[in-house]
Scaffold this active site. Structure first.
Site, PDB file in Angstrom:
ATOM      1  CB  SER A 128     -33.707  46.475  38.590  1.00  0.00           C
ATOM      2  OG  SER A 128     -34.646  46.541  39.643  1.00  0.00           O
ATOM      3  CE1 TYR A 152     -31.332  42.178  41.296  1.00  0.00           C
ATOM      4  CE2 TYR A 152     -32.647  44.096  41.888  1.00  0.00           C
ATOM      5  CZ  TYR A 152     -32.309  43.098  40.986  1.00  0.00           C
ATOM      6  OH  TYR A 152     -32.949  43.039  39.771  1.00  0.00           O
TER       7      TYR A 152
END
Length: 326
Positions: A128, A152
């Site tokens: 990501s 995250y």
């Protein structure tokens, strides 16, 4: 590309998720032998509903090492697209142990199984843009350090580094992808801005914007990301790309407010939103350079933001009510 993927034995973890479903659908169209692993299978909310009979499905988690090992050995998997993850920032913040276990343990399980299988030709690990953390220098390039701070983001940074180690220590043919904000048909996570804005536009609800509306991101259509994944896997060994990371972005960042105004304009519905300014632990300005992917892979986005949004809005317009999301 079709000739390359025909009859290749491919595993997609998280195959019924948003990106996973699009990637799986394309691989089916290209004639690949597709194997899917997911903790939830036969979802109603997926673009794969008509294709599920063409996928050899295993229900289970990437956290289950023995399951992953049996699946890959029994089917002699050649290519792995590892997409399974806790993919929503707010869920990772609410349950960090779950995010760490799925995103980190799940990644090392996949890589550890693959390093002992001689028939594995390429492993693509989905990371990501958030793996970078917050940097003042923009856009982010692949050389930027991974300095994430929150659950995250850190889980993705860790998965990146583990993938890196498996190439440099064991020679595993693995590469990492880092993408801008992906949008397109079939995303039913309405905590994301694009599907939620479209849902609100057609339902008449007021769109609630968690941030102040001025956070900057790049947005890229899902088909372009699928192309990037396939090209990277296809060229990984030939171009000796093991251990590399690649950004995929359209390199046209805009603010949340700019994005939603475009969505309402294309929908031909007056904008109706409320700024809450309650976002916590989010990076304010983050967007990527995809120069490396353009130069090394010959990849480039083919769908503009406006074209992608038109296609996405049209899909939701015909599917939201049918699937009772309005």
């Amino acid at each position: 590309m079709k000739g390359f993927w025909k009859n290749k034995r491919v595993l997609i973890t998280g195959y019924e998720g948003f990106l996973g479903s699009h990637l799986t659908k394309r691989l089916i169209e290209l004639g690949a032998g597709t194997f899917g692993l997911d903790i939830i299978t036969h979802r109603k909310e997926t673009i794969l509903r008509q294709d599920l009979g063409k996928i050899r499905i295993t229900k289970g988690s990437v956290e289950d090492f023995r399951l992953v090992s049996r699946l890959m050995k029994a089917n002699k998997i050649e290519y792995v697209f590892h997409l399974a993850a806790v993919s929503l920032v707010h869920k990772a913040q609410a349950s960090p142990l779950s995010a760490f276990s799925t995103n980190i343990r799940g990644t090392w399980n996949i890589l550890e199984v693959c390093r002992n299988l001689p028939f594995v030709k390429a492993v693509i690990v989905a990371s990501s843009d958030k793996a970078y953390g917050a940097h003042k220098k923009l856009p982010y390039t692949e050389e930027a350090p991974l300095i994430a701070n929150h659950p995250y983001d850190v889980s993705k940074s860790c998965a990146d580094l583990i993938a890196h180690s498996y190439f440099y220590t064991y020679g595993l043919p693995v590469a990492v992808t880092r993408c801008g904000n992906i949008f397109g048909p079939g995303d039913f996570n309405f905590s994301r801005i694009v599907p939620d804005a479209i849902r609100c536009a057609f339902s008449g609800e007021t769109l609630l914007i968690r941030s102040n509306g001025r956070f900057t991101r790049d947005y890229i259509f899902v088909d372009d990301i699928v192309n990037g994944y396939l090209i990277l896997a296809q060229k990984l060994q030939k171009l000796k790309l093991g251990g590399e990371a690649f950004n995929f972005s359209d390199e046209k960042p805009l603010t949340v407010l700019e994005l939603i105004r475009i969505i309402y304009k294309i929908s031909r519905i007056p904008a109706n939103y409320k700024i809450l300014n309650q976002a916590k632990f989010e990076i304010k300005h983050q967007y990527l350079s995809s120069l490396k992917a353009r130069r090394v892979l010959g990849w480039a986005p083919e769908v503009s933001l406006e074209q992608g949004l038109k296609r996405t809005i049209e899909w939701y317009k015909h599917n939201l009510r049918a699937r009772r999301f309005l």
